[in-house]
Design a protein around this motif. Structure first.
Motif, mmCIF file in Angstrom:
data_model
loop_
_atom_site.group_PDB
_atom_site.id
_atom_site.type_symbol
_atom_site.label_atom_id
_atom_site.label_comp_id
_atom_site.label_asym_id
_atom_site.label_seq_id
_atom_site.Cartn_x
_atom_site.Cartn_y
_atom_site.Cartn_z
ATOM 1 N N ARG A 83 -1.749 -5.467 -6.392
ATOM 2 C CA ARG A 83 -1.581 -4.013 -6.322
ATOM 3 C C ARG A 83 -0.265 -3.591 -5.649
ATOM 4 N NH1 ARG A 83 -5.613 0.913 -6.650
ATOM 5 N NH2 ARG A 83 -4.212 2.581 -5.999
ATOM 6 N N TYR A 84 -0.051 -3.976 -4.379
ATOM 7 C CA TYR A 84 1.185 -3.602 -3.676
ATOM 8 C C TYR A 84 2.167 -4.771 -3.571
ATOM 9 C CZ TYR A 84 -1.533 0.477 -2.357
ATOM 10 O OH TYR A 84 -2.305 1.620 -2.392
ATOM 11 N N THR A 85 1.709 -5.955 -3.930
ATOM 12 C CA THR A 85 2.536 -7.170 -3.833
ATOM 13 C C THR A 85 2.164 -8.109 -4.982
ATOM 14 O OG1 THR A 85 0.940 -8.492 -2.590
ATOM 15 C CG2 THR A 85 2.396 -7.066 -1.292
ATOM 16 N N MET A 86 2.699 -9.298 -4.934
ATOM 17 C CA MET A 86 2.274 -10.337 -5.852
ATOM 18 C C MET A 86 0.758 -10.501 -5.792
ATOM 19 S SD MET A 86 5.002 -13.426 -5.161
ATOM 20 C CE MET A 86 4.786 -13.601 -3.386
ATOM 21 N N GLY A 87 0.182 -10.845 -6.932
ATOM 22 C CA GLY A 87 -1.195 -11.298 -6.979
ATOM 23 C C GLY A 87 -1.217 -12.815 -7.028
ATOM 24 N N PRO A 88 -2.401 -13.402 -7.154
ATOM 25 C CA PRO A 88 -2.513 -14.865 -7.108
ATOM 26 C C PRO A 88 -1.642 -15.592 -8.141
ATOM 27 C CG PRO A 88 -4.671 -13.882 -6.862
ATOM 28 C CD PRO A 88 -3.734 -12.753 -7.182
ATOM 29 N N LYS A 89 -1.585 -15.054 -9.358
ATOM 30 C CA LYS A 89 -0.852 -15.769 -10.407
ATOM 31 C C LYS A 89 0.657 -15.699 -10.177
ATOM 32 C CE LYS A 89 -1.136 -16.591 -15.363
ATOM 33 N NZ LYS A 89 -1.774 -16.166 -16.626
ATOM 34 N N SER A 90 1.181 -14.512 -9.864
ATOM 35 C CA SER A 90 2.627 -14.406 -9.643
ATOM 36 C C SER A 90 3.022 -15.109 -8.337
ATOM 37 C CB SER A 90 3.099 -12.952 -9.656
ATOM 38 O OG SER A 90 2.267 -12.121 -8.910
ATOM 39 N N ALA A 91 2.136 -15.117 -7.345
ATOM 40 C CA ALA A 91 2.447 -15.856 -6.115
ATOM 41 C C ALA A 91 2.521 -17.361 -6.389
ATOM 42 C CB ALA A 91 1.402 -15.558 -5.041
#
Ligand code: NI
Ligand code: MN
Length: 217
Positions: A158-166
């Protein structure tokens, strides 16, 4: 060196110096304790001026006469409030006795100056705190420039990376270990650490902490 997750994006790093990054404790529903449990600090690092990162920064710096390290505009505000402070900006480094702080890009928003991340270099170890950010390709440069022992990455979505993009970030940064942060503090931050671990696979060692828990590097 001991790294303790205080909840959200707040970490206590205890080596030859004692450092806190983004100490959002008061008003944090998932904080591991009150600020009174935080030992005497040498440095207070702030990634950006959103309240869930500034948090108790200035109060703790004042309590311990600790040095605030942040982007120029936050540093100026700290100085105006009578705190010891050193300002810096993206791409730059600050060398203190026993500690080097490198300021990195982050892709997010901020009211004062802009958003940033840090690589903390102490006792021969390199720790990357990404701040709040989406994934960005210049993470390759951070990974190439510093042999990261540990990366602290937001996964809440939502405000940052989620699990996949992290997990994509992990593959660019190549840290030995990675600790997810900035999830489940509030219901909106719905990214799950187990999903992050699955996406990372064997690209790094994922260490999932609960607030108050620590790891050694
Ligand atoms: Ni933010
Ligand atoms: Mn945040």
């Amino acid at each position: 060196m001991k790294i303790t997750w205080l909840g959200h994006s707040a970490f206590l790093i205890e080596g030859s110096k004692t450092i806190v990054i983004d100490p959002f404790i008061s008003g944090n529903p998932k904080a591991s304790g009150d600020t009174g449990t935080i030992p005497k600090l040498d440095y207070v690092l702030i990634t950006h001026d959103h309240e869930d990162h500034m948090g108790d920064s200035f109060d703790l710096a004042n309590r311990d006469n600790a040095m605030v390290v942040a982007i120029h505009e936050i540093s100026q505000l700290a100085s105006e409030k009578g705190l010891r402070s050193e300002g810096m900006n993206i791409g730059g480094s600050l060398h203190f006795e026993g500690l080097k702080v490198h300021m990195t890009t982050a892709v997010h928003s901020a009211n004062l100056g802009r958003e940033a991340g840090f690589v903390v270099e102490m006792d021969g170890k390199f720790i990357y705190h990404a701040g709040d950010t989406g994934v960005f390709t210049d993470m390759v440069i951070i990974g190439d420039s510093f042999p990261l022992d540990l990366a602290l990455l937001p996964i809440g979505d939502r405000y940052t990376m989620g699990p996949k993009s992290a997990a994509r970030a992990v593959r660019m940064l190549s840290p030995k270990k990675v600790v997810p942060m900035h999830f489940e503090t509030f219901p909106l931050l719905h990214g799950k650490p187990d999903d992050f671990q699955n996406f990372v696979g064997d690209a790094s060692e994922v260490v999932i902490l609960k607030p108050g828990e620590n790891l050694n590097i």
